[in-house]
Design a protein around this motif. Structure first.
Motif, PDB file in Angstrom:
ATOM      1  N   LEU A   1       0.954 -50.981  28.273  1.00  0.00           N
ATOM      2  CA  LEU A   1       1.444 -49.603  28.259  1.00  0.00           C
ATOM      3  C   LEU A   1       0.911 -48.824  26.934  1.00  0.00           C
ATOM      4  O   LEU A   1       0.676 -48.026  26.909  1.00  0.00           O
ATOM      5  CB  LEU A   1       3.042 -49.808  27.927  1.00  0.00           C
ATOM      6  CG  LEU A   1       3.859 -50.154  29.243  1.00  0.00           C
ATOM      7  CD1 LEU A   1       5.356 -50.313  29.026  1.00  0.00           C
ATOM      8  CD2 LEU A   1       3.544 -49.241  30.509  1.00  0.00           C
ATOM      9  N   LEU A   2       0.970 -49.548  25.722  1.00  0.00           N
ATOM     10  CA  LEU A   2       0.335 -49.063  24.674  1.00  0.00           C
ATOM     11  C   LEU A   2      -1.123 -48.710  24.930  1.00  0.00           C
ATOM     12  O   LEU A   2      -1.574 -47.676  24.331  1.00  0.00           O
ATOM     13  CB  LEU A   2       0.468 -49.916  23.460  1.00  0.00           C
ATOM     14  CG  LEU A   2       2.134 -50.195  23.257  1.00  0.00           C
ATOM     15  CD1 LEU A   2       2.211 -51.196  21.820  1.00  0.00           C
ATOM     16  CD2 LEU A   2       2.958 -48.941  23.179  1.00  0.00           C
TER      17      LEU A   2
ATOM     18  N   ASP B   1      -5.144 -42.314  26.936  1.00  0.00           N
ATOM     19  CA  ASP B   1      -4.765 -41.150  27.393  1.00  0.00           C
ATOM     20  C   ASP B   1      -4.936 -40.140  26.142  1.00  0.00           C
ATOM     21  O   ASP B   1      -4.692 -38.939  26.338  1.00  0.00           O
ATOM     22  CB  ASP B   1      -3.540 -40.720  28.014  1.00  0.00           C
ATOM     23  CG  ASP B   1      -3.300 -41.470  29.393  1.00  0.00           C
ATOM     24  OD1 ASP B   1      -4.530 -41.577  29.726  1.00  0.00           O
ATOM     25  OD2 ASP B   1      -2.350 -41.980  29.738  1.00  0.00           O
ATOM     26  N   GLY B   2      -5.214 -40.634  24.996  1.00  0.00           N
ATOM     27  CA  GLY B   2      -5.541 -39.855  23.859  1.00  0.00           C
ATOM     28  C   GLY B   2      -4.112 -39.647  22.809  1.00  0.00           C
ATOM     29  O   GLY B   2      -4.127 -38.976  22.186  1.00  0.00           O
ATOM     30  N   ALA B   3      -3.048 -40.662  23.296  1.00  0.00           N
ATOM     31  CA  ALA B   3      -1.904 -40.663  22.305  1.00  0.00           C
ATOM     32  C   ALA B   3      -2.154 -41.213  20.848  1.00  0.00           C
ATOM     33  O   ALA B   3      -2.744 -42.302  20.829  1.00  0.00           O
ATOM     34  CB  ALA B   3      -0.898 -41.245  23.007  1.00  0.00           C
ATOM     35  N   GLY B   4      -1.736 -40.346  19.860  1.00  0.00           N
ATOM     36  CA  GLY B   4      -1.663 -41.086  18.439  1.00  0.00           C
ATOM     37  C   GLY B   4      -0.603 -41.988  18.475  1.00  0.00           C
ATOM     38  O   GLY B   4       0.047 -42.081  19.107  1.00  0.00           O
ATOM     39  N   GLU B   5      -0.666 -42.346  17.288  1.00  0.00           N
ATOM     40  CA  GLU B   5       0.604 -43.268  16.741  1.00  0.00           C
ATOM     41  C   GLU B   5       1.778 -42.808  16.892  1.00  0.00           C
ATOM     42  O   GLU B   5       2.763 -43.242  17.182  1.00  0.00           O
ATOM     43  CB  GLU B   5       0.308 -44.107  15.567  1.00  0.00           C
ATOM     44  CG  GLU B   5      -0.837 -44.928  15.523  1.00  0.00           C
ATOM     45  CD  GLU B   5      -1.038 -46.202  16.256  1.00  0.00           C
ATOM     46  OE1 GLU B   5      -0.027 -46.542  16.804  1.00  0.00           O
ATOM     47  OE2 GLU B   5      -2.164 -46.406  16.490  1.00  0.00           O
TER      48      GLU B   5
END
Length: 299
Positions: free
Chosen positions: A193-194, A200-204
């Motif tokens: 999932l992470l 998808d370009g998600a940051g922390e």
């Protein structure tokens, strides 16, 4: 033949005993178990009910008979005690102080503990495992050991006796358990999932808000309930770090008992208000609490 003959009745007897045990187990897991749990729950709530009824009786009635007398003499019930409570500045201000201490101490522990738990679970940084061992080691440090040195520290920086000092102390001692609990819970979240969110370009920060927080909701809710109940019911820390202007309800009630031994008309409603708030919080969030406990047990 004799051996076989004697063996058959033993087998039948054993089967009969097992049948009785199975029937008893079935009865215990059905209506009988519910009845026993209901009786236990009623006994558990009896002190709260008794305190509520005592808070609705006059001082003379409390001194003369027990609280159960209201079932035969309902005319004893009155709200005069609560009117007197609202006129007692020490009690009303202490209730407000309790909220000012409990809410920030709970929010800070939940927010900082969640961020730190995520960092220890899924972020790589130098000495991560050693830092986490240090956090776990702080779990065994008793609160009483830190009272004197922390009091001296707060005195030097000018927050001793202030609400902020009480909040800071509760936050510091609540964080080790919060980080330990949430780190272990977050570590069980599937890595896929992470990785998908990162692709998808998600940051922390976005990953924490959009993925970790929703999945860790039950554990976070359980932590919030534990912290809220602990801080609300605390008297030792507040007795040391709070002055007369910042004392919570627990210390205010203790001071009332020490100064006036017969003001039960103030103590009873004040104690009930102090008790009923944690009960309301627990029953309001019991579903999230049970979900968090069961999720931790399954993991």
């Amino acid at each position: 033949m004799e051996t076989a003959g004697t063996g058959a009745p033993r087998t039948a007897s054993g089967a009969g005993r097992r049948g009785i045990g199975a029937r008893l187990a079935g009865a215990a897991s059905g209506g009988l178990l519910r009845l026993v749990l209901l009786v236990v729950a009623l006994f558990w709530l009896m002190p709260t009910v008794g305190l509520l009824l005592s808070s609705l009786r006059s001082r003379q009635d409390i001194a003369a008979t027990g609280w159960w007398k209201v079932f035969t003499s309902p005319t004893q019930l009155t709200v005069t005690n609560y009117r007197s409570l609202l006129d007692n500045h020490a009690i009303t201000s202490s209730l407000w102080n309790t909220a000012l201490i409990t809410v920030p101490a709970t929010v800070l522990v939940v927010v900082i503990g969640s961020l730190a738990g995520y960092a220890f679970a899924w972020m790589e940084f130098p000495g991560r495992d050693w830092w986490f061992i240090g956090v776990v080691a702080m779990l065994v440090v008793p609160v009483q050991v830190a009272l004197v040195p922390v009091a001296k520290l707060f005195g030097k920086i000018g927050i001793f006796g202030d609400i902020s000092g009480v909040v800071l102390f509760h936050t510091a001692f609540g964080l080790p358990f919060a980080i330990f609990l949430l780190r272990n819970f977050f570590a069980e979240i599937p890595r896929e999932l992470l990785e998908a969110a990162r692709l998808d370009g998600a940051g922390e920060l976005r990953l924490f808000v959009r993925v970790i927080m929703p999945l860790g909701g039950p554990a976070i809710a359980s932590l919030g309930i534990f912290q809220f109940l602990w801080v609300w019911n605390d008297m030792l820390v507040a007795l040391i770090f709070a002055n007369s202007d910042s004392q919570p309800i627990t210390v205010a009630l203790q001071q009332q008992v020490r100064q006036f031994s017969d003001n039960i008309d103030i103590l009873a409603p004040g104690a009930f208000l102090s008790m009923v708030v944690p009960l309301v919080v627990f029953f309001a969030f019991q579903r999230q609490f049970v979900s968090g406990v069961m999720a931790g047990a399954v993991k």
